[in-house]
Write a protein that holds these residues in place. Structure first.
Motif, PDB file in Angstrom:
ATOM      1  N   ASP A  48       0.873  -0.945   0.051  1.00 27.24           N
ATOM      2  CA  ASP A  48      -0.068  -0.006  -0.071  1.00 27.24           C
ATOM      3  C   ASP A  48       1.094   1.130  -0.032  1.00 27.24           C
ATOM      4  OD1 ASP A  48      -2.367  -1.376   0.049  1.00 27.24           O
ATOM      5  OD2 ASP A  48      -2.620  -1.283   2.442  1.00 27.24           O
ATOM      6  N   ARG A  49       0.591   2.252  -0.670  1.00 25.50           N
ATOM      7  CA  ARG A  49       1.221   3.533  -0.685  1.00 25.50           C
ATOM      8  C   ARG A  49       0.315   4.571  -0.618  1.00 25.50           C
ATOM      9  NH1 ARG A  49       5.179   3.109  -6.025  1.00 25.50           N
ATOM     10  NH2 ARG A  49       6.610   1.398  -5.014  1.00 25.50           N
ATOM     11  N   THR A  50       0.344   5.562   0.587  1.00 20.44           N
ATOM     12  CA  THR A  50      -0.677   6.402   0.879  1.00 20.44           C
ATOM     13  C   THR A  50      -0.018   7.754   0.634  1.00 20.44           C
ATOM     14  OG1 THR A  50      -1.413   4.840   2.607  1.00 20.44           O
ATOM     15  CG2 THR A  50      -2.016   7.135   2.686  1.00 20.44           C
ATOM     16  N   GLU A  51      -0.861   8.728   0.096  1.00 26.26           N
ATOM     17  CA  GLU A  51      -0.564  10.046  -0.150  1.00 26.26           C
ATOM     18  C   GLU A  51      -1.371  10.651   0.690  1.00 26.26           C
ATOM     19  OE1 GLU A  51       1.665  11.834  -1.861  1.00 26.26           O
ATOM     20  OE2 GLU A  51       2.504   9.789  -2.613  1.00 26.26           O
ATOM     21  N   TRP A  52      -0.986  11.665   1.637  1.00 26.65           N
ATOM     22  CA  TRP A  52      -1.857  12.558   2.431  1.00 26.65           C
ATOM     23  C   TRP A  52      -2.095  13.836   1.744  1.00 26.65           C
ATOM     24  CZ3 TRP A  52      -4.246  11.007   6.615  1.00 26.65           C
ATOM     25  CH2 TRP A  52      -3.821   9.787   7.283  1.00 26.65           C
ATOM     26  N   VAL A  53      -3.397  14.148   1.624  1.00 25.82           N
ATOM     27  CA  VAL A  53      -3.921  15.240   0.865  1.00 25.82           C
ATOM     28  C   VAL A  53      -4.533  16.267   1.577  1.00 25.82           C
ATOM     29  CG1 VAL A  53      -4.963  16.129  -1.108  1.00 25.82           C
ATOM     30  CG2 VAL A  53      -4.014  13.966  -1.184  1.00 25.82           C
ATOM     31  N   CYS A  54      -4.100  17.631   1.751  1.00 27.75           N
ATOM     32  CA  CYS A  54      -4.918  18.744   2.596  1.00 27.75           C
ATOM     33  C   CYS A  54      -6.054  19.233   1.691  1.00 27.75           C
ATOM     34  CB  CYS A  54      -4.164  19.894   3.076  1.00 27.75           C
ATOM     35  SG  CYS A  54      -2.591  19.302   4.073  1.00 27.75           S
ATOM     36  N   VAL A  55      -7.153  19.277   2.170  1.00 30.21           N
ATOM     37  CA  VAL A  55      -8.330  19.724   1.334  1.00 30.21           C
ATOM     38  C   VAL A  55      -9.280  20.648   2.307  1.00 30.21           C
ATOM     39  CG1 VAL A  55     -10.728  18.914   0.318  1.00 30.21           C
ATOM     40  CG2 VAL A  55      -8.726  17.175   0.425  1.00 30.21           C
ATOM     41  N   VAL A  56      -9.590  21.774   1.519  1.00 29.30           N
ATOM     42  CA  VAL A  56     -10.233  23.035   2.080  1.00 29.30           C
ATOM     43  C   VAL A  56     -11.489  23.194   1.472  1.00 29.30           C
ATOM     44  CG1 VAL A  56     -10.078  25.586   2.498  1.00 29.30           C
ATOM     45  CG2 VAL A  56      -7.822  24.105   2.242  1.00 29.30           C
ATOM     46  N   VAL A  57     -12.331  23.221   2.296  1.00 29.03           N
ATOM     47  CA  VAL A  57     -13.818  23.291   1.871  1.00 29.03           C
ATOM     48  C   VAL A  57     -14.420  24.449   2.511  1.00 29.03           C
ATOM     49  CG1 VAL A  57     -16.155  21.697   1.928  1.00 29.03           C
ATOM     50  CG2 VAL A  57     -13.848  20.481   2.069  1.00 29.03           C
ATOM     51  N   PHE A  58     -15.468  25.091   1.699  1.00 25.44           N
ATOM     52  CA  PHE A  58     -16.099  26.363   2.093  1.00 25.44           C
ATOM     53  C   PHE A  58     -17.407  26.306   1.966  1.00 25.44           C
ATOM     54  CE2 PHE A  58     -12.092  27.495   0.093  1.00 25.44           C
ATOM     55  CZ  PHE A  58     -11.582  28.458   0.999  1.00 25.44           C
ATOM     56  N   GLY A  59     -18.178  27.180   2.902  1.00 27.92           N
ATOM     57  CA  GLY A  59     -19.838  27.267   2.772  1.00 27.92           C
ATOM     58  C   GLY A  59     -20.488  26.277   3.531  1.00 27.92           C
ATOM     59  N   LYS A  60     -21.706  25.911   3.109  1.00 28.11           N
ATOM     60  CA  LYS A  60     -22.486  24.902   3.443  1.00 28.11           C
ATOM     61  C   LYS A  60     -22.025  23.540   3.422  1.00 28.11           C
ATOM     62  CE  LYS A  60     -26.608  27.006   3.785  1.00 28.11           C
ATOM     63  NZ  LYS A  60     -27.262  27.204   5.318  1.00 28.11           N
ATOM     64  N   THR A  61     -21.192  23.223   2.322  1.00 27.32           N
ATOM     65  CA  THR A  61     -20.427  21.994   2.214  1.00 27.32           C
ATOM     66  C   THR A  61     -19.438  21.751   3.594  1.00 27.32           C
ATOM     67  OG1 THR A  61     -20.450  22.091  -0.089  1.00 27.32           O
ATOM     68  CG2 THR A  61     -19.003  20.465   0.803  1.00 27.32           C
TER      69      THR A  61
END
Length: 124
Positions: A48-61
């Motif tokens: 298994d190879r894992t990539e960690w990703v930063c995600v930014v979400v705005f508003g109602k979501t």
């Protein structure tokens, strides 16, 4: 002039509960740490190879993410890449690339009553 198009599609599991804050104008902003793992063959073995990703979400979501997403829950994210630059305490320039989400779907079941059972039934 040439134009480009950047689209990111991810499926992964949250490595931590969403971190949610509110801007001065009252907009909710959620930061997600998404672990995206793929199986690859290395010689005779699979790993298994894992990539960690930063995600930014705005508003109602972002508000929905704060309500329904918890560490370990699987999510589908669509968005675009953005790289930010800042100066750290020692004066060195630093860079961070993150995904600005325009859609987040909850793929695995939640523990709270009323959690959307399927991502295509979510109201956002």
């Amino acid at each position: 002039m040439a134009t480009g198009f950047v689209k990111v599609t991810l499926i992964g599991n949250l490595g931590a509960d969403p971190e949610v804050r509110t801007t001065a104008s009252g907009t909710a902003v959620a930061n997600l740490r998404l672990a995206c793992t793929e199986r690859v063959k290395s010689g005779d073995k699979w790993e298994d190879r894992t990539e960690w990703v930063c995600v930014v979400v705005f508003g109602k979501t972002a508000e929905s993410c704060a309500t329904y997403l918890k560490k370990g829950r699987q999510a589908y994210v669509e968005g675009r890449l953005q790289t930010r630059e800042w100066t750290d305490k020692e004066g060195a320039k630093r860079y961070s690339t993150e995904v600005l989400a325009n859609a987040v779907l909850f793929l695995s079941g939640g523990e709270k009553p009323g959690t959307p059972p399927r991502s295509d039934e979510a109201p956002f």
